[in-house]
Design a protein around this motif. Structure first.
Motif, PDB file in Angstrom:
ATOM      1  N   GLU A 108      30.419 -10.174 -16.896  1.00  0.00           N
ATOM      2  CA  GLU A 108      29.318 -11.021 -17.341  1.00  0.00           C
ATOM      3  C   GLU A 108      29.076 -11.019 -18.848  1.00  0.00           C
ATOM      4  O   GLU A 108      27.930 -11.087 -19.282  1.00  0.00           O
ATOM      5  CB  GLU A 108      28.048 -10.576 -16.609  1.00  0.00           C
ATOM      6  CG  GLU A 108      27.535  -9.161 -16.963  1.00  0.00           C
ATOM      7  CD  GLU A 108      28.067  -8.048 -16.063  1.00  0.00           C
ATOM      8  OE1 GLU A 108      29.119  -8.236 -15.427  1.00  0.00           O
ATOM      9  OE2 GLU A 108      27.426  -6.979 -16.018  1.00  0.00           O
ATOM     10  N   HIS A 132      27.149 -15.026  -9.470  1.00  0.00           N
ATOM     11  CA  HIS A 132      26.859 -13.609  -9.719  1.00  0.00           C
ATOM     12  C   HIS A 132      26.820 -13.324 -11.229  1.00  0.00           C
ATOM     13  O   HIS A 132      25.865 -12.734 -11.736  1.00  0.00           O
ATOM     14  CB  HIS A 132      27.898 -12.719  -9.034  1.00  0.00           C
ATOM     15  CG  HIS A 132      27.637 -11.253  -9.229  1.00  0.00           C
ATOM     16  ND1 HIS A 132      26.869 -10.514  -8.351  1.00  0.00           N
ATOM     17  CD2 HIS A 132      28.016 -10.398 -10.208  1.00  0.00           C
ATOM     18  CE1 HIS A 132      26.791  -9.270  -8.799  1.00  0.00           C
ATOM     19  NE2 HIS A 132      27.483  -9.171  -9.926  1.00  0.00           N
ATOM     20  N   HIS A 136      23.546 -12.379 -13.918  1.00  0.00           N
ATOM     21  CA  HIS A 136      23.465 -11.278 -14.891  1.00  0.00           C
ATOM     22  C   HIS A 136      22.820 -11.725 -16.204  1.00  0.00           C
ATOM     23  O   HIS A 136      22.340 -10.891 -16.970  1.00  0.00           O
ATOM     24  CB  HIS A 136      24.863 -10.730 -15.191  1.00  0.00           C
ATOM     25  CG  HIS A 136      25.301  -9.635 -14.272  1.00  0.00           C
ATOM     26  ND1 HIS A 136      24.579  -8.475 -14.110  1.00  0.00           N
ATOM     27  CD2 HIS A 136      26.393  -9.504 -13.472  1.00  0.00           C
ATOM     28  CE1 HIS A 136      25.219  -7.683 -13.247  1.00  0.00           C
ATOM     29  NE2 HIS A 136      26.314  -8.288 -12.838  1.00  0.00           N
ATOM     30  N   GLU A 155      22.882  -4.208 -10.861  1.00  0.00           N
ATOM     31  CA  GLU A 155      23.605  -4.879  -9.780  1.00  0.00           C
ATOM     32  C   GLU A 155      22.758  -5.237  -8.561  1.00  0.00           C
ATOM     33  O   GLU A 155      23.012  -6.233  -7.905  1.00  0.00           O
ATOM     34  CB  GLU A 155      24.827  -4.052  -9.374  1.00  0.00           C
ATOM     35  CG  GLU A 155      25.884  -3.932 -10.481  1.00  0.00           C
ATOM     36  CD  GLU A 155      26.445  -5.270 -10.974  1.00  0.00           C
ATOM     37  OE1 GLU A 155      26.142  -6.318 -10.387  1.00  0.00           O
ATOM     38  OE2 GLU A 155      27.183  -5.260 -11.982  1.00  0.00           O
ATOM     39  N   THR A 158      20.934  -8.275  -9.610  1.00  0.00           N
ATOM     40  CA  THR A 158      21.861  -9.402  -9.757  1.00  0.00           C
ATOM     41  C   THR A 158      22.323  -9.913  -8.392  1.00  0.00           C
ATOM     42  O   THR A 158      22.468 -11.124  -8.192  1.00  0.00           O
ATOM     43  CB  THR A 158      23.054  -8.998 -10.643  1.00  0.00           C
ATOM     44  OG1 THR A 158      22.538  -8.680 -11.929  1.00  0.00           O
ATOM     45  CG2 THR A 158      24.060 -10.125 -10.776  1.00  0.00           C
ATOM     46  N   TYR A 220      24.651  -2.278  -5.424  1.00  0.00           N
ATOM     47  CA  TYR A 220      24.528  -3.716  -5.173  1.00  0.00           C
ATOM     48  C   TYR A 220      23.660  -3.987  -3.945  1.00  0.00           C
ATOM     49  O   TYR A 220      22.648  -4.683  -4.013  1.00  0.00           O
ATOM     50  CB  TYR A 220      25.915  -4.337  -4.918  1.00  0.00           C
ATOM     51  CG  TYR A 220      26.842  -4.345  -6.102  1.00  0.00           C
ATOM     52  CD1 TYR A 220      27.095  -5.518  -6.799  1.00  0.00           C
ATOM     53  CD2 TYR A 220      27.495  -3.187  -6.520  1.00  0.00           C
ATOM     54  CE1 TYR A 220      27.974  -5.545  -7.885  1.00  0.00           C
ATOM     55  CE2 TYR A 220      28.361  -3.192  -7.600  1.00  0.00           C
ATOM     56  CZ  TYR A 220      28.604  -4.378  -8.273  1.00  0.00           C
ATOM     57  OH  TYR A 220      29.457  -4.400  -9.339  1.00  0.00           O
TER      58      TYR A 220
HETATM   59 ZN   LIG Z   1      27.610  -7.620 -11.308  1.00  0.00          ZN
END
Ligand SMILES: [Zn+2]
Length: 440
Positions: A108, A132, A136, A155, A158, A220
């Motif tokens: 990103e 994704h 970010h 994460e 995000t 995540y």
């Molecule tokens: Zn990421």
């Protein structure tokens, strides 16, 4: 640092050549953490796909054309992101398609996201990786985790933001399928770390640990789950308002878990009495009030996969709307007992081993190796020599050295790695070596 990504390739030479050198100077006025600073060098060309987006790639017309087509909807996603999370602060959102050895799906880097060419599939589904990396721009690039022990702040947020963008652009069904796939990944990783539960905590102790060695879905997906838990507690409108305020308050700063929790408690009084925030951020495993997704698409695919034990293959009408993600899910859920003849029959009907979509092809090859279908080994070799994305190296090398249980496969894997190694990124090389170390 670059002044403005749309100029950096052509007009930023400010210095004078001396002794065969050219000095270039770039200026980035917005603060960014060092891990987001990246160079790209190559013979690149570009195509404009939106008012603030160009796609850059090596000057190969076909690659540029298909990349431009794949990322055509980028501006819609940026606008959706702005509606949800506030202004896009980075001026440009350009995309750079890298050579196939790039080890990740995307990176990103502000103003110019780096992407693997494997996201170009010809059916605009590659937009998900872009969603994704775009997300970010608000979560991760605007607000950064202070240290890697708070990586979930990058994460988890995000993943949540990405799914909101996907929901807005591609619909609720697709977003729910993604949540289902993520939930399965989280459960698998919690199981994988059962001997080191520290790594299943959102905020964890990484002293003496190389972050690349402990990379997992936990930050995540468990991070996503915590945010979804809060959203479900206070309702989406209130959570959206909270998110916008959080981003506006901490933009261009690096923070830790405590800062987030304090801000949450201050803005949503009493939240700690409804959700056990300490358990969520400092506890191991998956809290019992996590959201177990109920995606009808997900369930249908899993039950179709289970029916394969009776020799039943999905019909054309059942797979008519399947994209890579659906095939991947189907193949991953095929029972271990499936026979080589069934794998061959499936391929002769749907040509999965020839798919241009690597998610499909790699999931298929992984099954083929596990069943000992030697017919596909030349395709395995070709694949491992043409891409270096870790998402594909991991399952294929693991299938060869662990799942098949065959000594010849281990020798084959070693030879492939020896021949392909130089084309892999050092992080990817380390990942393959770790797989060998564990299973050979
Ligand atoms: Zn990421």
């Amino acid at each position: 640092m670059w002044r403005s990504a749309n100029h950096w390739l052509t007009t930023s030479v400010l210095g004078i050549p001396s002794k065969g050198r050219v000095v270039e100077e770039f200026e980035m006025e917005l603060p960014i953490p060092p891990y987001l600073f990246a160079f790209a060098v190559g013979e690149l060309d570009n195509r404009e796909v939106g008012p603030r987006t160009r796609v850059y790639a090596e000057a190969v017309t076909q690659l540029l054309d298909s990349a431009a087509k794949e990322f055509d909807g980028t501006e819609d996603m940026i606008r959706e992101g702005e509606r949800l999370f506030g202004n896009y602060e980075w001026e440009r959102f350009d995309l750079l398609v890298l050579p196939p050895s790039f080890p990740y799906g995307g990176m990103e880097n502000p103003r110019m996201v780096f992407l693997t060419p494997t996201v170009i599939k010809g059916d605009v589904t590659g937009a998900q990786v872009v969603a994704h990396e775009l997300a970010h721009s608000w979560t991760g690039n605007l607000i950064t985790n202070k240290t890697n022990e708070h990586f979930w702040l990058n994460e988890g947020f995000t993943t949540y933001a990405e799914r909101r963008i996907v929901e807005a652009v591609q619909g609720e069904k697709r977003a729910l399928l993604n949540i289902g796939i993520g939930w399965r990944g989280l459960n698998e990783d919690v199981e994988r770390f059962k001997d080191n539960m520290e790594l299943t905590k959102l905020k964890n102790n990484q002293e003496g640990i190389d972050p690349d060695d402990v990379y997992s879905q936990v930050p995540y997906e468990k991070g996503f789950q915590l945010l979804l838990r809060i959203e479900r507690e206070i309702g989406r409108p209130a959570f959206d308002e909270f998110l916008k305020k959080y981003i506006a308050t901490f933009k261009f700063k690096s923070i830790d878990t405590e800062t987030f929790i304090d801000f949450l408690k201050a803005n949503i009084p009493g939240i700690e009495n409804k959700i056990d925030l300490v358990l969520w951020t400092e506890g191991t495993g998956i809290p019992s009030d996590a959201f177990e997704p109920d995606s009808s698409v997900y369930k249908t695919i899993v039950s179709l996969a289970n029916e394969s034990v009776n020799g039943r293959m999905p019909r054309e009408d059942e797979i008519a709307e399947w994209q890579g993600q659906e095939w991947e899910l189907y193949l991953d859920n095929l029972p271990k007992s499936i026979e080589a003849s069934q794998v061959l029959a499936l391929d002769s009907r749907y040509k999965l081993s020839e798919s241009k979509d690597y998610e499909v092809k790699v999931s298929f090859l992984q099954r083929a190796i596990s069943c000992g279908c030697k017919a596909y080994y030349s395709e395995v070799e070709k694949t491992l020599k043409e891409v270096g994305r870790m998402k594909y190296l991991r399952p294929l090398y693991t299938a060869l050295v662990k799942d098949s249980g065959n000594e010849d496969d281990k020798v084959f894997a070693k030879r492939l790695f020896f021949e392909a190694r130089e084309c892999y990124h050092p992080i990817a090389q380390g990942v393959v070596e770790a797989i060998f170390g564990k299973h050979m």
